[in-house]
Scaffold this motif. Structure first.
Motif, mmCIF file in Angstrom:
data_model
loop_
_atom_site.group_PDB
_atom_site.id
_atom_site.type_symbol
_atom_site.label_atom_id
_atom_site.label_comp_id
_atom_site.label_asym_id
_atom_site.label_seq_id
_atom_site.Cartn_x
_atom_site.Cartn_y
_atom_site.Cartn_z
ATOM 1 N N ARG A 1 49.393 38.918 17.889
ATOM 2 C CA ARG A 1 49.222 39.754 19.088
ATOM 3 C C ARG A 1 50.262 40.879 19.125
ATOM 4 N NH1 ARG A 1 46.921 38.648 23.694
ATOM 5 N NH2 ARG A 1 48.812 38.909 24.936
ATOM 6 N N ALA A 2 51.471 40.568 18.693
ATOM 7 C CA ALA A 2 52.523 41.581 18.675
ATOM 8 C C ALA A 2 52.206 42.673 17.656
ATOM 9 C CB ALA A 2 53.872 40.938 18.347
ATOM 10 N N TRP B 1 45.705 45.537 31.726
ATOM 11 C CA TRP B 1 46.269 46.737 31.098
ATOM 12 C C TRP B 1 45.336 47.308 30.033
ATOM 13 C CZ3 TRP B 1 48.356 47.791 26.081
ATOM 14 C CH2 TRP B 1 49.084 48.978 25.998
ATOM 15 N N LEU B 2 44.698 46.459 29.253
ATOM 16 C CA LEU B 2 43.797 46.938 28.206
ATOM 17 C C LEU B 2 42.636 47.733 28.790
ATOM 18 C CD1 LEU B 2 43.668 43.868 25.775
ATOM 19 C CD2 LEU B 2 44.847 46.051 25.429
ATOM 20 N N ASP B 3 42.158 47.327 29.966
ATOM 21 C CA ASP B 3 41.083 48.083 30.621
ATOM 22 C C ASP B 3 41.559 49.488 30.989
ATOM 23 O OD1 ASP B 3 39.388 45.903 30.466
ATOM 24 O OD2 ASP B 3 39.978 45.129 32.427
ATOM 25 N N ARG B 4 42.785 49.560 31.493
ATOM 26 C CA ARG B 4 43.320 50.866 31.883
ATOM 27 C C ARG B 4 43.572 51.754 30.656
ATOM 28 N NH1 ARG B 4 45.196 47.261 35.671
ATOM 29 N NH2 ARG B 4 47.113 46.671 34.585
ATOM 30 N N VAL B 5 43.951 51.131 29.548
ATOM 31 C CA VAL B 5 44.116 51.900 28.304
ATOM 32 C C VAL B 5 42.771 52.462 27.855
ATOM 33 C CG1 VAL B 5 44.687 51.747 25.847
ATOM 34 C CG2 VAL B 5 46.169 50.652 27.529
ATOM 35 N N LEU C 1 42.557 43.300 20.317
ATOM 36 C CA LEU C 1 43.412 42.548 21.243
ATOM 37 C C LEU C 1 42.581 41.758 22.245
ATOM 38 C CD1 LEU C 1 46.236 45.186 21.852
ATOM 39 C CD2 LEU C 1 46.575 42.861 20.979
ATOM 40 N N ARG C 2 41.447 42.304 22.645
ATOM 41 C CA ARG C 2 40.567 41.569 23.563
ATOM 42 C C ARG C 2 40.026 40.294 22.916
ATOM 43 N NH1 ARG C 2 39.175 44.889 27.921
ATOM 44 N NH2 ARG C 2 39.085 47.135 27.482
#
Length: 381
Positions: free
Chosen positions: A106-107, A180-184, A291-292
């Protein structure tokens, strides 16, 4: 050198013209910070050019030697203030390599995503500021609007706007915030939608074309001699990008498209920067999707209170927004490096000005200088 022209005939008199030495800087609005150019002019044409650097030098490499590996990250992200996250990567990658440490998956993917978002921020700055230097004011408002959109998600995850301090040896400081991923994804999609507006506004503008086409041509031979890298080198047809040719982080699993040009002039460099921006937006989307799909897990490795890197040496280089950024780490097994040498992109890129500027008019000097896409802190270190 003195040149004299003598007239013959009634009323003729001796005329004398001498070359003029002109200093551009170290405080001058046409430069990106505190840089000095010492020009020898023959009329309005540049005969010789010498970049004089060091006005912002703060001895970062010596400071590295008395800081531990957490404190070094704070120093390392400052030399190119448009690419703070990318600057941090080389330090942690070098330390992890000597430690034999593998960060969590993930990192790795989160680092890759943040590196590409940081690249977008850097490119947008130059895509807006370069036309401004040539007299076009409107594009910078568009580019800063898009920068602010990407900046918002970077600030949300790290708490910083320029100096993110989000990398750690072994991973990242914290996990990704909820949603956060949605906002990205939203920010990337909106930026992709707006980029053609900036492109149409400036790239094919007749005045912009007249000021940049055929101006400041950089050959592949000059690139090899001076170690020029990044979008400046690729605009001259040098097909080299570390993300593809010596991949790190998650780049081996990503379809990295390397954008190259053939003109090698100011316009080609600007055009390559535009295309690279689009590639970075695509890579950011790919990282978000990966990442999702990853299961929940750690974002970093547990480290001892005092981190000591084993004895040895290594070189970690990354493809920063402005070109190759490298760290040569030498450790003697202490909590601080014995030597940490920084190879910054702008330092090599700016030296080639002594080859590019001679023969051009003073009026073209600003166009050439702006198209080199440098940060003075990245030159002086």
């Amino acid at each position: 050198m003195t040149e004299r022209v003598v007239g013959i005939g009634a009323g003729a008199k001796e005329l004398a013209t001498e070359d003029m030495i002109l200093n551009i800087g170290p405080q001058h609005p046409s430069t990106h910070g505190v840089l000095r150019l010492r020009l020898t002019l023959d009329g309005e044409r540049i005969a010789t050019a010498e970049p004089i650097i060091g006005y912002m030098h703060r001895g970062a490499e010596k400071l590295f030697e008395v800081r531990d590996y957490r404190q070094i990250i704070m120093l390392a992200n400052r030399h190119d203030w448009l690419a703070g996250f990318a600057n941090e990567l080389g330090v942690v990658l070098a330390a992890e390599r000597l430690l034999g440490m593998e960060p969590p998956v993930r990192a790795v993917w989160a680092r890759t995503l943040l590196a590409e978002l940081n690249r977008v921020l850097s490119h947008l700055m130059f895509l807006g500021s370069y036309p401004l230097e040539l007299g076009a004011m409107t594009p910078i408002f568009y580019s800063f609007n898009e920068r602010e959109r990407i900046q918002a998600v970077m600030e949300e995850i790290s708490g910083g706007r320029m100096h993110y301090m989000f990398n750690r040896v072994g991973g990242l400081k914290e996990d990704l915030p909820l949603g956060w991923l949605d906002r990205v994804s939203e920010a990337v999609a909106e930026t992709r939608r707006r980029v053609p507006v900036i492109e149409d506004l400036i790239l094919h503008n007749d005045i912009f074309l007249a000021r940049t086409k055929g101006v400041g041509v950089l050959t592949q031979e000059q690139i090899m001699q001076y170690g020029v890298s990044g979008p400046i080198a690729r605009a001259s047809g040098v097909d080299f990008d570390l993300r593809r040719d010596d991949p790190y982080l998650a780049y081996p699993e990503l379809p990295v498209k390397v954008v190259t040009g053939s003109g090698g002039d100011c316009h080609a460099r600007f055009e390559v920067l535009f295309e690279q921006l689009k590639v970075s937006l695509e890579l950011a989307d790919a990282c978000v999707e990966r990442l999702r799909s990853l299961p929940p897990g750690p974002i970093n490795q547990r480290l001892p209170k005092v981190l000591k890197v084993p004895e040895g040496h290594t070189y970690a280089w990354t493809e920063n927004p402005l070109g190759i950024n490298g760290y040569y780490l030498v450790s003697k097994g202490d909590k601080t490096p014995w030597r940490l040498k920084l190879r910054s992109a702008s330092y090599s890129n700016i030296q080639v000005l002594r080859e590019m500027l001679p023969g051009h008019l003073v009026a073209d000097m600003v166009a050439i200088l702006g198209s080199m896409f440098f940060v003075v802190g990245d030159i002086d270190k």
